[in-house]
Write a protein that holds these residues in place. Structure first.
Motif, PDB file in Angstrom:
ATOM      1  N   GLY A  13       0.818  -1.230   0.000  1.00 17.29           N
ATOM      2  CA  GLY A  13       0.000   0.000   0.000  1.00 17.29           C
ATOM      3  C   GLY A  13       0.843   1.266   0.000  1.00 17.29           C
ATOM      4  O   GLY A  13       1.936   1.313   0.562  1.00 17.29           O
ATOM      5  N   LEU A  14       0.300   2.305  -0.615  1.00 12.29           N
ATOM      6  CA  LEU A  14       1.055   3.553  -0.790  1.00 12.29           C
ATOM      7  C   LEU A  14       1.077   4.426   0.467  1.00 12.29           C
ATOM      8  O   LEU A  14       1.904   5.327   0.581  1.00 12.29           O
ATOM      9  N   GLY A  15       0.162   4.211   1.374  1.00 10.25           N
ATOM     10  CA  GLY A  15       0.140   5.025   2.596  1.00 10.25           C
ATOM     11  C   GLY A  15      -0.326   6.445   2.358  1.00 10.25           C
ATOM     12  O   GLY A  15       0.162   7.385   2.999  1.00 10.25           O
ATOM     13  N   THR A  16      -1.276   6.625   1.449  1.00 13.98           N
ATOM     14  CA  THR A  16      -1.714   7.987   1.100  1.00 13.98           C
ATOM     15  C   THR A  16      -2.426   8.689   2.260  1.00 13.98           C
ATOM     16  O   THR A  16      -2.513   9.913   2.265  1.00 13.98           O
ATOM     17  N   ARG A  17      -2.929   7.914   3.235  1.00 10.46           N
ATOM     18  CA  ARG A  17      -3.597   8.552   4.371  1.00 10.46           C
ATOM     19  C   ARG A  17      -2.571   9.184   5.313  1.00 10.46           C
ATOM     20  O   ARG A  17      -2.937   9.836   6.281  1.00 10.46           O
ATOM     21  N   PHE A  18      -1.277   8.918   5.036  1.00 14.61           N
ATOM     22  CA  PHE A  18      -0.255   9.303   5.994  1.00 14.61           C
ATOM     23  C   PHE A  18       0.851  10.120   5.346  1.00 14.61           C
ATOM     24  O   PHE A  18       2.010  10.041   5.736  1.00 14.61           O
ATOM     25  N   LEU A  19       0.498  10.902   4.335  1.00 16.04           N
ATOM     26  CA  LEU A  19       1.491  11.783   3.703  1.00 16.04           C
ATOM     27  C   LEU A  19       1.637  13.057   4.547  1.00 16.04           C
ATOM     28  O   LEU A  19       0.675  13.470   5.181  1.00 16.04           O
ATOM     29  N   PRO A  20       2.800  13.706   4.600  1.00 17.17           N
ATOM     30  CA  PRO A  20       4.009  13.377   3.845  1.00 17.17           C
ATOM     31  C   PRO A  20       4.896  12.314   4.482  1.00 17.17           C
ATOM     32  O   PRO A  20       5.903  11.934   3.900  1.00 17.17           O
ATOM     33  N   ALA A  21       4.546  11.795   5.697  1.00 22.72           N
ATOM     34  CA  ALA A  21       5.451  10.856   6.370  1.00 22.72           C
ATOM     35  C   ALA A  21       5.824   9.684   5.463  1.00 22.72           C
ATOM     36  O   ALA A  21       6.965   9.203   5.490  1.00 22.72           O
ATOM     37  N   THR A  22       4.879   9.236   4.645  1.00 23.99           N
ATOM     38  CA  THR A  22       5.103   8.020   3.864  1.00 23.99           C
ATOM     39  C   THR A  22       5.624   8.301   2.445  1.00 23.99           C
ATOM     40  O   THR A  22       5.624   7.414   1.606  1.00 23.99           O
ATOM     41  N   LYS A  23       6.066   9.552   2.216  1.00 23.87           N
ATOM     42  CA  LYS A  23       6.600   9.882   0.888  1.00 23.87           C
ATOM     43  C   LYS A  23       7.870   9.067   0.602  1.00 23.87           C
ATOM     44  O   LYS A  23       8.083   8.589  -0.510  1.00 23.87           O
ATOM     45  N   ALA A  24       8.724   8.929   1.610  1.00 25.51           N
ATOM     46  CA  ALA A  24       9.987   8.217   1.405  1.00 25.51           C
ATOM     47  C   ALA A  24      10.134   6.995   2.316  1.00 25.51           C
ATOM     48  O   ALA A  24      11.056   6.209   2.142  1.00 25.51           O
ATOM     49  N   HIS A 248     -14.101 -13.365  18.030  1.00 27.68           N
ATOM     50  CA  HIS A 248     -14.354 -12.016  18.553  1.00 27.68           C
ATOM     51  C   HIS A 248     -13.162 -11.581  19.411  1.00 27.68           C
ATOM     52  O   HIS A 248     -13.051 -11.954  20.570  1.00 27.68           O
ATOM     53  N   PHE A 249     -12.287 -10.786  18.813  1.00 26.54           N
ATOM     54  CA  PHE A 249     -11.065 -10.335  19.509  1.00 26.54           C
ATOM     55  C   PHE A 249     -11.442  -9.302  20.574  1.00 26.54           C
ATOM     56  O   PHE A 249     -12.178  -8.357  20.295  1.00 26.54           O
ATOM     57  N   GLN A 250     -10.889  -9.518  21.774  1.00 28.23           N
ATOM     58  CA  GLN A 250     -11.285  -8.651  22.905  1.00 28.23           C
ATOM     59  C   GLN A 250     -10.252  -7.570  23.218  1.00 28.23           C
ATOM     60  O   GLN A 250     -10.481  -6.745  24.098  1.00 28.23           O
ATOM     61  N   GLY A 251      -9.103  -7.584  22.537  1.00 27.32           N
ATOM     62  CA  GLY A 251      -8.057  -6.601  22.861  1.00 27.32           C
ATOM     63  C   GLY A 251      -8.271  -5.285  22.144  1.00 27.32           C
ATOM     64  O   GLY A 251      -9.356  -4.991  21.647  1.00 27.32           O
ATOM     65  N   ARG A 252      -7.198  -4.477  22.090  1.00 24.20           N
ATOM     66  CA  ARG A 252      -7.271  -3.173  21.408  1.00 24.20           C
ATOM     67  C   ARG A 252      -6.666  -3.289  20.020  1.00 24.20           C
ATOM     68  O   ARG A 252      -5.668  -3.983  19.824  1.00 24.20           O
ATOM     69  N   THR A 253      -7.263  -2.587  19.075  1.00 23.97           N
ATOM     70  CA  THR A 253      -6.732  -2.552  17.711  1.00 23.97           C
ATOM     71  C   THR A 253      -6.466  -1.100  17.332  1.00 23.97           C
ATOM     72  O   THR A 253      -7.292  -0.231  17.609  1.00 23.97           O
ATOM     73  N   PHE A 254      -5.321  -0.865  16.717  1.00 22.14           N
ATOM     74  CA  PHE A 254      -4.973   0.492  16.282  1.00 22.14           C
ATOM     75  C   PHE A 254      -4.728   0.485  14.785  1.00 22.14           C
ATOM     76  O   PHE A 254      -3.940  -0.332  14.290  1.00 22.14           O
ATOM     77  N   ASP A 255      -5.363   1.401  14.098  1.00 20.50           N
ATOM     78  CA  ASP A 255      -5.170   1.515  12.646  1.00 20.50           C
ATOM     79  C   ASP A 255      -3.994   2.450  12.389  1.00 20.50           C
ATOM     80  O   ASP A 255      -4.157   3.676  12.342  1.00 20.50           O
ATOM     81  N   CYS A 256      -2.810   1.860  12.240  1.00 22.96           N
ATOM     82  CA  CYS A 256      -1.592   2.661  12.078  1.00 22.96           C
ATOM     83  C   CYS A 256      -1.434   3.220  10.668  1.00 22.96           C
ATOM     84  O   CYS A 256      -0.443   3.870  10.373  1.00 22.96           O
ATOM     85  N   GLY A 257      -2.402   2.973   9.805  1.00 22.29           N
ATOM     86  CA  GLY A 257      -2.373   3.591   8.480  1.00 22.29           C
ATOM     87  C   GLY A 257      -2.910   5.013   8.525  1.00 22.29           C
ATOM     88  O   GLY A 257      -2.833   5.739   7.540  1.00 22.29           O
ATOM     89  N   SER A 258      -3.462   5.410   9.671  1.00 20.55           N
ATOM     90  CA  SER A 258      -3.967   6.781   9.802  1.00 20.55           C
ATOM     91  C   SER A 258      -3.198   7.462  10.924  1.00 20.55           C
ATOM     92  O   SER A 258      -2.802   6.808  11.899  1.00 20.55           O
ATOM     93  N   PRO A 259      -2.971   8.776  10.812  1.00 18.29           N
ATOM     94  CA  PRO A 259      -2.210   9.472  11.857  1.00 18.29           C
ATOM     95  C   PRO A 259      -2.843   9.306  13.243  1.00 18.29           C
ATOM     96  O   PRO A 259      -2.124   9.084  14.218  1.00 18.29           O
ATOM     97  N   GLU A 260      -4.171   9.358  13.339  1.00 16.19           N
ATOM     98  CA  GLU A 260      -4.805   9.247  14.667  1.00 16.19           C
ATOM     99  C   GLU A 260      -4.516   7.881  15.299  1.00 16.19           C
ATOM    100  O   GLU A 260      -4.117   7.792  16.457  1.00 16.19           O
ATOM    101  N   GLY A 261      -4.726   6.824  14.513  1.00 18.33           N
ATOM    102  CA  GLY A 261      -4.516   5.474  15.035  1.00 18.33           C
ATOM    103  C   GLY A 261      -3.057   5.247  15.410  1.00 18.33           C
ATOM    104  O   GLY A 261      -2.752   4.587  16.410  1.00 18.33           O
TER     105      GLY A 261
END
Ligand code: G1P
Length: 301
Positions: A13-24, A248-261
């Motif tokens: 994936g290109l990581g477009t949700r996380f530019l400019p960090a994912t430019k390089a 049914h996973f009971q732990g925490r999940t973080f979406d690291c493809g977005s800056p908030e996650g």
């Protein structure tokens, strides 16, 4: 029943949700506390007993392959400086020789296509699939729990969590049937349902155990949501032939493809670490207490 020995990590994936960090830098190499995101996901797979790690990469992702290689000069320097703990730590994280494979998704046609690119490396056996954007925090890893369920049920297993129904359109959503062991029968699946049409609020969180028959379905899979070849659409076809169970996973999940996650993951994993916990609690308290009224009133743009 065949053991789940191999895991696929789609990292093209290109990581477009996380530019400019994912430019390089690939998004999978961004660090959560002091490890790249991809290391968390590989560790989760290893804890589940996975023996072979298959990465579906793309252009500008070569650093992922380098990361999992032995760095002779670094290891030698650490050894000469007597930094044995650091060296041992690096070696523990390192896959063994021959345990990794890399292939490329040459065109970004969607998750279903990325998974299909791994077909020759997986061969005719069940495999784990871990989407590296999503990292999990729990005492026992999500994939380990899924493998345990799989060993009782066979078939295919998908991890799910509950979401606000207002967010269901962002995910793959499953329909929930009867309880089976520690999981449940999956009765339906839909990728990015239109608002109000979701079969439940159980979203697919990025962890799967799939049978190899998925590959022949993906071969002819047409484009779906977002004009991409969707894994969920292919799984729905496989559901007509083979059972799917939800875990049914009971732990925490973080979406690291977005800056908030990603920021949430950094805070959560730093708080989780015994060597950082107290300092982080103090920091969060102090930062919050020190906010000026103007800063408290700051709303998201
Ligand atoms: C993908 C899957 C979706 C799943 C999600 C989890 O979507 O297609 O079913 O719920 O990952 O992160 P994407 O995030 O690529 O849009």
């Amino acid at each position: 029943m065949k053991k789940v020995r191999k895991a696929v990590f789609p990292v093209a994936g290109l990581g477009t949700r996380f530019l400019p960090a994912t430019k390089a830098i690939p998004k999978e190499m961004l660090t959560v506390v002091d490890k790249p995101v991809i290391q968390y996901v590989v560790d989760e797979a290893r804890e589940a007993g996975i023996e072979h790690f298959i990465f579906v990469t793309g252009r500008n992702k070569a650093v992922i392959e380098d990361y999992f290689d032995v760095q002779f000069e670094l290891y030698d320097t650490l050894a000469q400086r007597g930094k044995d703990d650091q060296l041992a730590h690096l070696q523990r994280l390192q896959p063994a020789p021959g345990q990794t494979s890399f292939t490329r998704q040459q065109t970004p046609l969607g998750l279903g296509h990325a998974v299909w690119c791994a077909r020759e490396l997986v061969g005719d056996e069940p495999f784990a699939l871990l989407l590296p954007d999503m990292i999990m925090q729990s005492e026992t890893g999500c994939m380990k729990e899924m493998v345990e369920l799989y060993e009782r049920t066979g078939g295919n297993v998908i991890a799910v969590q509950e979401c606000d129904p207002a967010d269901a359109h962002k995910y793959g959503i499953v329909g929930k049937g009867e309880t089976v062991h520690s999981g449940f029968e999956i009765t339906a699946m839909v990728e990015k349902p239109k608002r109000g049409t979701e079969p439940s609020n159980h979203y697919i969180n990025g962890r799967y155990i799939l049978q190899p028959e998925i590959f022949s379905i993906l071969e002819g899979q047409e484009r779906g949501a977002g004009n991409e070849i969707q894994l969920t659409d292919a799984m729905l076809k496989l559901l007509k032939r083979q059972p799917f169970h939800g875990y049914h996973f009971q732990g925490r999940t973080f979406d690291c493809g977005s800056p908030e996650g990603f920021v949430e993951a950094n805070i959560a994993f730093a708080l989780w670490r015994s060597d950082m916990h107290e300092r982080m609690v103090d920091l969060v308290d102090t930062l919050f207490a020190d906010l000026t009224p103007a800063e408290r009133g700051r709303k998201s743009r």
